[in-house]
Scaffold this motif. Structure first.
Motif, PDB file in Angstrom:
ATOM      1  N   ARG A 216       1.703  -1.274  -8.540  1.00 41.69           N
ATOM      2  CA  ARG A 216       0.250  -1.438  -8.516  1.00 41.69           C
ATOM      3  C   ARG A 216      -0.341  -1.514  -9.922  1.00 41.69           C
ATOM      4  O   ARG A 216      -1.328  -2.220 -10.151  1.00 41.69           O
ATOM      5  CB  ARG A 216      -0.379  -0.267  -7.744  1.00 41.69           C
ATOM      6  CG  ARG A 216      -1.893  -0.301  -7.619  1.00 41.69           C
ATOM      7  CD  ARG A 216      -2.398  -1.420  -6.741  1.00 41.69           C
ATOM      8  NE  ARG A 216      -2.034  -1.252  -5.350  1.00 41.69           N
ATOM      9  CZ  ARG A 216      -2.325  -2.141  -4.394  1.00 41.69           C
ATOM     10  NH1 ARG A 216      -2.979  -3.246  -4.706  1.00 41.69           N
ATOM     11  NH2 ARG A 216      -1.944  -1.953  -3.152  1.00 41.69           N
TER      12      ARG A 216
ATOM     13  N   ASP B  44       4.232   3.369  -7.690  1.00 39.85           N
ATOM     14  CA  ASP B  44       3.012   3.288  -8.492  1.00 39.85           C
ATOM     15  C   ASP B  44       3.025   2.117  -9.461  1.00 39.85           C
ATOM     16  O   ASP B  44       2.006   1.438  -9.658  1.00 39.85           O
ATOM     17  CB  ASP B  44       2.809   4.593  -9.276  1.00 39.85           C
ATOM     18  CG  ASP B  44       2.334   5.741  -8.402  1.00 39.85           C
ATOM     19  OD1 ASP B  44       1.818   5.472  -7.296  1.00 39.85           O
ATOM     20  OD2 ASP B  44       2.484   6.904  -8.830  1.00 39.85           O
TER      21      ASP B  44
ATOM     22  N   MET C  85       0.831  -1.205   0.000  1.00 42.58           N
ATOM     23  CA  MET C  85       0.000   0.000   0.000  1.00 42.58           C
ATOM     24  C   MET C  85       0.865   1.253   0.000  1.00 42.58           C
ATOM     25  O   MET C  85       2.057   1.201   0.307  1.00 42.58           O
ATOM     26  CB  MET C  85      -0.928  -0.030   1.219  1.00 42.58           C
ATOM     27  CG  MET C  85      -1.841  -1.240   1.255  1.00 42.58           C
ATOM     28  SD  MET C  85      -2.807  -1.361   2.787  1.00 42.58           S
ATOM     29  CE  MET C  85      -3.961   0.003   2.544  1.00 42.58           C
ATOM     30  N   LYS C  86       0.245   2.384  -0.316  1.00 41.46           N
ATOM     31  CA  LYS C  86       0.977   3.648  -0.376  1.00 41.46           C
ATOM     32  C   LYS C  86       1.602   4.023   0.963  1.00 41.46           C
ATOM     33  O   LYS C  86       2.600   4.747   1.003  1.00 41.46           O
ATOM     34  CB  LYS C  86       0.050   4.769  -0.843  1.00 41.46           C
ATOM     35  CG  LYS C  86      -0.163   4.805  -2.351  1.00 41.46           C
ATOM     36  CD  LYS C  86      -0.887   6.068  -2.774  1.00 41.46           C
ATOM     37  CE  LYS C  86      -0.983   6.137  -4.293  1.00 41.46           C
ATOM     38  NZ  LYS C  86      -1.652   7.381  -4.751  1.00 41.46           N
ATOM     39  N   SER C  87       1.015   3.563   2.052  1.00 43.73           N
ATOM     40  CA  SER C  87       1.553   3.903   3.368  1.00 43.73           C
ATOM     41  C   SER C  87       2.829   3.142   3.695  1.00 43.73           C
ATOM     42  O   SER C  87       3.505   3.447   4.676  1.00 43.73           O
ATOM     43  CB  SER C  87       0.505   3.631   4.456  1.00 43.73           C
ATOM     44  OG  SER C  87       0.018   2.306   4.369  1.00 43.73           O
TER      45      SER C  87
ATOM     46  N   TYR D   1       6.530   1.394  -1.341  1.00 44.20           N
ATOM     47  CA  TYR D   1       5.552   1.509  -2.423  1.00 44.20           C
ATOM     48  C   TYR D   1       6.110   2.248  -3.640  1.00 44.20           C
ATOM     49  O   TYR D   1       6.913   3.168  -3.529  1.00 44.20           O
ATOM     50  CB  TYR D   1       4.313   2.253  -1.914  1.00 44.20           C
ATOM     51  CG  TYR D   1       3.283   2.501  -2.989  1.00 44.20           C
ATOM     52  CD1 TYR D   1       2.382   1.514  -3.348  1.00 44.20           C
ATOM     53  CD2 TYR D   1       3.228   3.736  -3.656  1.00 44.20           C
ATOM     54  CE1 TYR D   1       1.432   1.742  -4.339  1.00 44.20           C
ATOM     55  CE2 TYR D   1       2.284   3.974  -4.649  1.00 44.20           C
ATOM     56  CZ  TYR D   1       1.386   2.968  -4.988  1.00 44.20           C
ATOM     57  OH  TYR D   1       0.460   3.188  -5.971  1.00 44.20           O
TER      58      TYR D   1
END
Length: 647
Positions: free
Chosen positions: A424, A421, A413-415, A419
């Motif tokens: 994903r 982009d 996840m972005k947190s 991470y």
């Protein structure tokens, strides 16, 4: 990771101040006060037992240096004693969730996912090779027996390295370059584990929902061990218990996690009082629990936990009827309307926490399946990319997650600090033309009268996707994916079944594809092992036999023979030798990039919310936090022993 020393950093002076006592707290007598004039306090429940001579006073039950909870930086309030927590489980085996939620660890994560001493008073590590733990003087098991380095020695020598009890020896995480650690007892409170090469998995393994085991209640278990108890006596005990022999009896009674034996001592906040199975299991506070609040009150605040067994389908209705005080497991976003409906009439509210999964609905092509035709197809990256491109994730998101999800691959996840982009998005866009082109390129051009493609051996390209029958949301997702794949000539046949049977079929190579949830830990830090990204666990549905091979050190399963999988193994092996965080982070990112490129798992949508039903009077429960099995151990890192009921 650099050399480090960690301590709870607490000294008695100026920390355990008496201040104004909460009305329900009981202050110990002056003669039991600490040397510097400060005092511990205990619950009325325990005070009654002390008065009756059924328990020693709190000063004699706590370690010399208990863990003093940090309330100031975590916005927690001083609580009051009393009350019960009502919660639900689907089967007796789910009592293990009490162990996860209680989250008592030698070393564990705090709410920011930093490793901190807990049962240990302090620990040191050098180059990820040498780990030294110092225990708390005066710490006791729930039966009042001392918790010392003898419990570590007993586990290592008399359980982990005892062939009758552990035929395969110590767990695989103890093995580095084929060697076990040197285990030393430095004194009655200090133990050391030393390897010749780095073992960066060791500390994080101690913080897992089911932690790596290092100790056992030796004084209790000696009564069932042939080294300490007469063999004939043990044989009679085994016969009465209707088990094969002393080793089976010992393993049954040695209950460090599952709560199957109420007589087994524990270090957790609550101890089981009801022999399972039962429709209701009762837990009571551990009189010797090692944590206190900033004013010296022994935790937990809440006296009891009442765990009721119910059908999973009834969880939302029971919550709606006000029959639970704290419930997360067994609830999903689909239940939110029902849960919200009951809030006005019942004494609860529904919190919505982000779930730290890589993907809510994830497909796992089995690269180790026994069928040679399906095995070859599953191992072709073009096939996996085609199936991914044929899924309209926007429709899944809108239909099942109210449009609140994050569409894309099964990744972090972005947190997470790891991470990017592209992890994903790569090969995760809806592109049926690309999917058709890839399937044609594979030679899957022949079709039956229903326009379903044919396998090279003439069989219909019908993918049997097996799924846990209790995962109704994943079943709903598969119904939509069935339509998407039909549009590119692929037939999906859904096969719901019992989770245990599903896992056994996977381990045996009988599954072709499984639908389940994605990464358990989608908020990793570089210091957490990337075990979900490499073929090192048989429970991973994409490579169960490769995982068996790794876990059994080559004794069973199959050695990875796919170039991309071999690259993952090489990266994982490189991570195992790291001593610095920046190097660990770089390896993590290489593995995440390879996962996206290869589509070993086919993710769809992430970012679902976990409904948590909580009694309106309950305090110190965070309003918003991350929820997951790993690394938060459900609610474990949020310390439910600190929860309390407002008057």
């Amino acid at each position: 990771m650099a050399d480090s020393t960690h301590s709870d950093g607490v000294t008695r002076r100026g920390v355990l101040k008496t201040g104004l006592a909460v009305a329900a707290a009981v202050v110990v007598r002056p003669e039991k006060a600490l040397a510097d004039g400060l005092q511990f306090q205990e619950s009325p429940m325990m005070a009654e037992r002390v008065a009756k001579g059924e328990a020693p006073p709190v000063f004699d039950r706590l370690p010399t240096r208990p863990l003093v909870a940090d309330f100031a930086s975590r916005n927690r309030s001083i609580g009051r004693y009393g009350g019960e927590i009502r919660t639900l489980i689907a089967k007796t085996r789910d009592l293990r969730y009490m162990s996860a939620n209680g989250y008592t660890r030698l070393v564990g994560y705090d709410e920011n996912l930093r490793l901190q001493p807990d049962l240990a008073e302090s620990y040191e590590q050098k180059d990820n090779r040498i780990f030294t733990f110092r225990l708390r003087r005066g710490h006791r098991w729930s039966d009042g027996q001392p918790f010392t380095t003898e419990d570590f020695r007993y586990y290592w020598e008399d359980i982990a390295r005892q062939k009758d009890l552990s035929p395969n020896g110590p767990q695989e995480v103890f093995v580095v370059d084929g060697k076990l650690p040197r285990f030393d007892i430095l004194d009655d409170l200090t133990v050391r584990y030393e390897w010749d090469a780095p073992n960066p998995r060791f500390l994080p393994a101690l913080a897992l929902p089911r932690p790596l085991r290092l100790f056992a209640p030796s004084r209790y278990l000696r009564g069932f061990h042939v080294r300490y108890t007469d063999k004939e006596k043990l044989d009679r005990m085994a016969a009465r218990a209707k088990v094969k022999g002393w080793a089976t009896l010992h393993n049954r009674l040695d209950d460090d996690y599952d709560y199957s034996n109420p007589d087994a001592p524990t270090l957790n906040p609550w101890r089981l009082m009801t022999p399972p199975p039962a429709s209701r299991m009762v837990f009571e506070r551990n009189p010797f629990f090692h944590r206190v609040d900033p004013e010296g009150r022994q935790l937990p605040y809440i006296d009891r936990a009442l765990v009721d067994v119910a059908s999973p389908g009834l969880f939302p209705a029971k919550a709606n009827a006000g029959e639970v005080d704290l419930q997360a497991r067994g609830l999903s976003m689909n239940d939110v309307p029902v849960l919200k409906e009951g809030e006005a009439a019942q004494n609860y509210r529904t919190l919505l926490w982000p779930y730290a999964r890589g993907s809510v609905y994830t497909l796992y092509p089995n690269l180790n399946t026994n069928d040679p035709v399906w095995r070859k197809l599953n191992r072709d990256v073009r096939y996996r990319r085609a199936l991914s491109a044929a899924i309209d994730r926007r429709i899944l998101n809108n239909a099942l997650l109210f449009g609140l999800g994050v569409e894309g691959n099964n990744t972090v996840m972005k947190s997470s600090p790891l991470y990017a982009d592209e992890f994903r998005t790569q090969f995760a866009g809806y592109d049926p033309e690309f999917a058709n082109a890839m399937l044609d390129e594979l030679g899957l051009t022949a079709r039956d009268s229903n326009s379903i493609r044919l396998l090279p051996d003439g069989r219909v390209l019908e993918i049997v996707v097996e799924v846990d029958g209790e995962s109704t949301d994943i079943v709903d997702a598969l119904e939509l994916i069935t339509e998407f794949w039909r549009d590119v000539g692929v037939k999906l046949f859904m096969k719901p079944q019992d989770r245990g049977i599903l896992r056994q079929r996977s381990y045996a190579g009988q599954t072709v594809m499984v639908a389940s949830t994605g990464l358990d830990n989608a908020v990793p830090t570089p210091l957490m092992p990337p075990t979900e990204l490499a073929p090192v666990r048989q429970e991973h549905y994409s490579w169960p036999k490769w995982g068996q091979w790794f876990e059994t050190l080559g004794r069973s399963g199959e050695k990875p023979d796919d170039p991309a999988a071999e690259k993952l193994m090489a990266l994982y092996d490189k991570w195992l030798k790291t001593t610095h965080e920046d190097m660990s982070a770089a390896i993590w990112k290489d593995m995440l990039a390879l996962q996206a490129e290869q589509q070993f798992t086919i993710g769809t949508v992430a970012g679902e919310l976990q409904p948590i039903v909580v009694n309106k009077r309950m305090r110190n429960m965070p309003e918003k936090a991350m929820f997951s099995w790993e690394p938060t151990s459900l609610l474990g890192v949020y310390r439910i022993d600190e929860f309390y009921y407002e008057a």
